[in-house]
Design an enzyme around this catalytic site. Structure first.
Site, short mmCIF file in Angstrom:
data_model
loop_
_atom_site.label_atom_id
_atom_site.label_comp_id
_atom_site.label_asym_id
_atom_site.label_seq_id
_atom_site.Cartn_x
_atom_site.Cartn_y
_atom_site.Cartn_z
N LYS A 202 -8.89 3.71 -2.56
CA LYS A 202 -9.44 3.24 -1.19
C LYS A 202 -10.72 4.02 -0.86
O LYS A 202 -10.85 4.86 -0.81
CB LYS A 202 -8.29 3.37 -0.09
CG LYS A 202 -8.40 2.60 0.99
CD LYS A 202 -7.45 2.73 1.97
CE LYS A 202 -7.53 1.76 3.21
NZ LYS A 202 -6.48 2.01 4.33
N CYS B 242 -5.64 -2.64 2.25
CA CYS B 242 -5.49 -2.60 3.62
C CYS B 242 -6.85 -3.07 4.18
O CYS B 242 -7.48 -3.81 3.85
CB CYS B 242 -5.09 -1.27 4.19
SG CYS B 242 -4.41 -1.33 6.00
N GLU C 49 0.69 -1.12 0.01
CA GLU C 49 0.03 0.06 -0.08
C GLU C 49 0.96 1.45 -0.04
O GLU C 49 1.84 1.35 0.77
CB GLU C 49 -0.92 0.00 1.13
CG GLU C 49 -1.97 1.40 1.30
CD GLU C 49 -2.56 1.05 2.54
OE1 GLU C 49 -3.93 1.48 2.50
OE2 GLU C 49 -2.05 0.97 3.61
#
Length: 306
Positions: free
Chosen positions: A128, A162, A41
């Site tokens: 994200k 994540c 990430e």
């Protein structure tokens, strides 16, 4: 197919040196006959480690403003020179690549996972969906535009950033596209990858590849406003890269503290066998009872103007 997680240090907030690091790892992958690789990430140009160590929610704090400006300047653009260079290398080396970046769009930074195909270039850029906790002080909220699976050679692959890997509907949106391999990318911690990697594998009956980064204080630029605050991150970035099979068992357990490629050979026939008993997007799904709608429209400044 041979897959790998690139568990590595990346020059923090240095996009030029970071690009060079990505190219070096891609060459290692090619030498190891790897078909698909995942970087952690925000590998390029770095995770915002300072926020929770410096009372980042202070409104109007001058040092926090300077830190954000520094972070924004170090981020990369989807059509910028860094990704253009990396995309060219992916094409030349023939390694399908998932790369976590800090994406700059106007005055906002997004945590974005870019999928780069040797055949088609950048095939998705997934922002994200919901930054986690203190990350919301730094990153913009993403959208469903990048919730897409991609076909490469004999497999279909997807990826998430994540903690959004813990979002059941995000996972189902990808399972429904018939994936064989799911990639999860992390800032780097065995505590983050030890449970969800196997969970996704068993739930989705897929191979599950987790890529986590390493971090060194030596990589922090001397002129970063909170340089001293980043001296000790403990286990916040010790890697944690791992690979689980579609039965939910480890192929490679989480690796801590070691810079290396975490590699496995996978076989889509094993995925098909595991789906005899359970297929979350097929015979064990009830679309007549439960329905998932996904908005894959890209959201941005243009959506709020005539």
């Amino acid at each position: 197919m041979r897959i790998a997680a690139a568990q590595a240090r990346c020059p923090w907030l240095d996009p030029q040196a970071g690009t060079a690091k990505v190219l070096d790892v891609l060459k290692q992958a090619r030498a190891g006959e790897i078909d698909l690789i995942a970087f952690p990430e925000t590998f390029l140009s770095g995770y915002p480690f300072w926020v929770d160590k410096t009372d980042g929610a202070q409104f109007g704090n001058a040092d926090q403003k300077r830190a954000y400006a520094y972070y924004l300047d170090a981020a990369v653009e989807l059509h910028g020179p860094e990704l253009a260079t990396i995309t060219e290398a992916v094409r030349d080396l023939g390694v399908f690549t998932y790369l976590g970046i800090t994406e700059r769009s106007a005055g906002t930074v997004y945590c974005t996972l870019v999928a780069i195909s040797p055949d088609h270039g950048v095939v998705s850029a997934h922002r994200k969906l919901m930054p986690t906790f203190e990350e919301r002080l730094v990153w913009g909220i993403g959208d469903g535009h990048g919730l897409r699976a991609h076909a490469y050679k004999d497999i279909r692959v997807s990826g998430l950033n994540c903690w959004e890997n813990w979002m059941p509907t995000a996972r189902q949106a990808l399972y429904a596209q018939g994936i064989d391999l799911h990639v999860s990318v992390w800032p780097g911690s065995t505590s983050l990858t030890k449970d969800i990697t196997r969970f996704v594998a068993r739930e989705g009956r897929v191979y599950s590849l987790a890529a986590g980064a390493l971090f060194s204080y030596a990589d922090v630029p001397a002129d970063f406003p909170f340089h001293e605050a980043l001296k000790d991150l403990g286990s916040r970035a010790d890697g944690g890269s791992a690979i689980a099979g579609p039965d939910g068992e480890w192929i490679v357990e989480p690796v801590s503290g070691e810079e290396r490629l975490v590699v496995a050979d996978i076989d889509p026939a094993v995925v098909r066998g595991e789906r005899q008993a359970f297929d979350p997007a097929g015979h064990y799904n009830r679309p007549d009872v439960l329905r998932l709608e996904v908005n894959r429209r890209r959201l941005g400044a243009a959506d709020f103007t005539e």
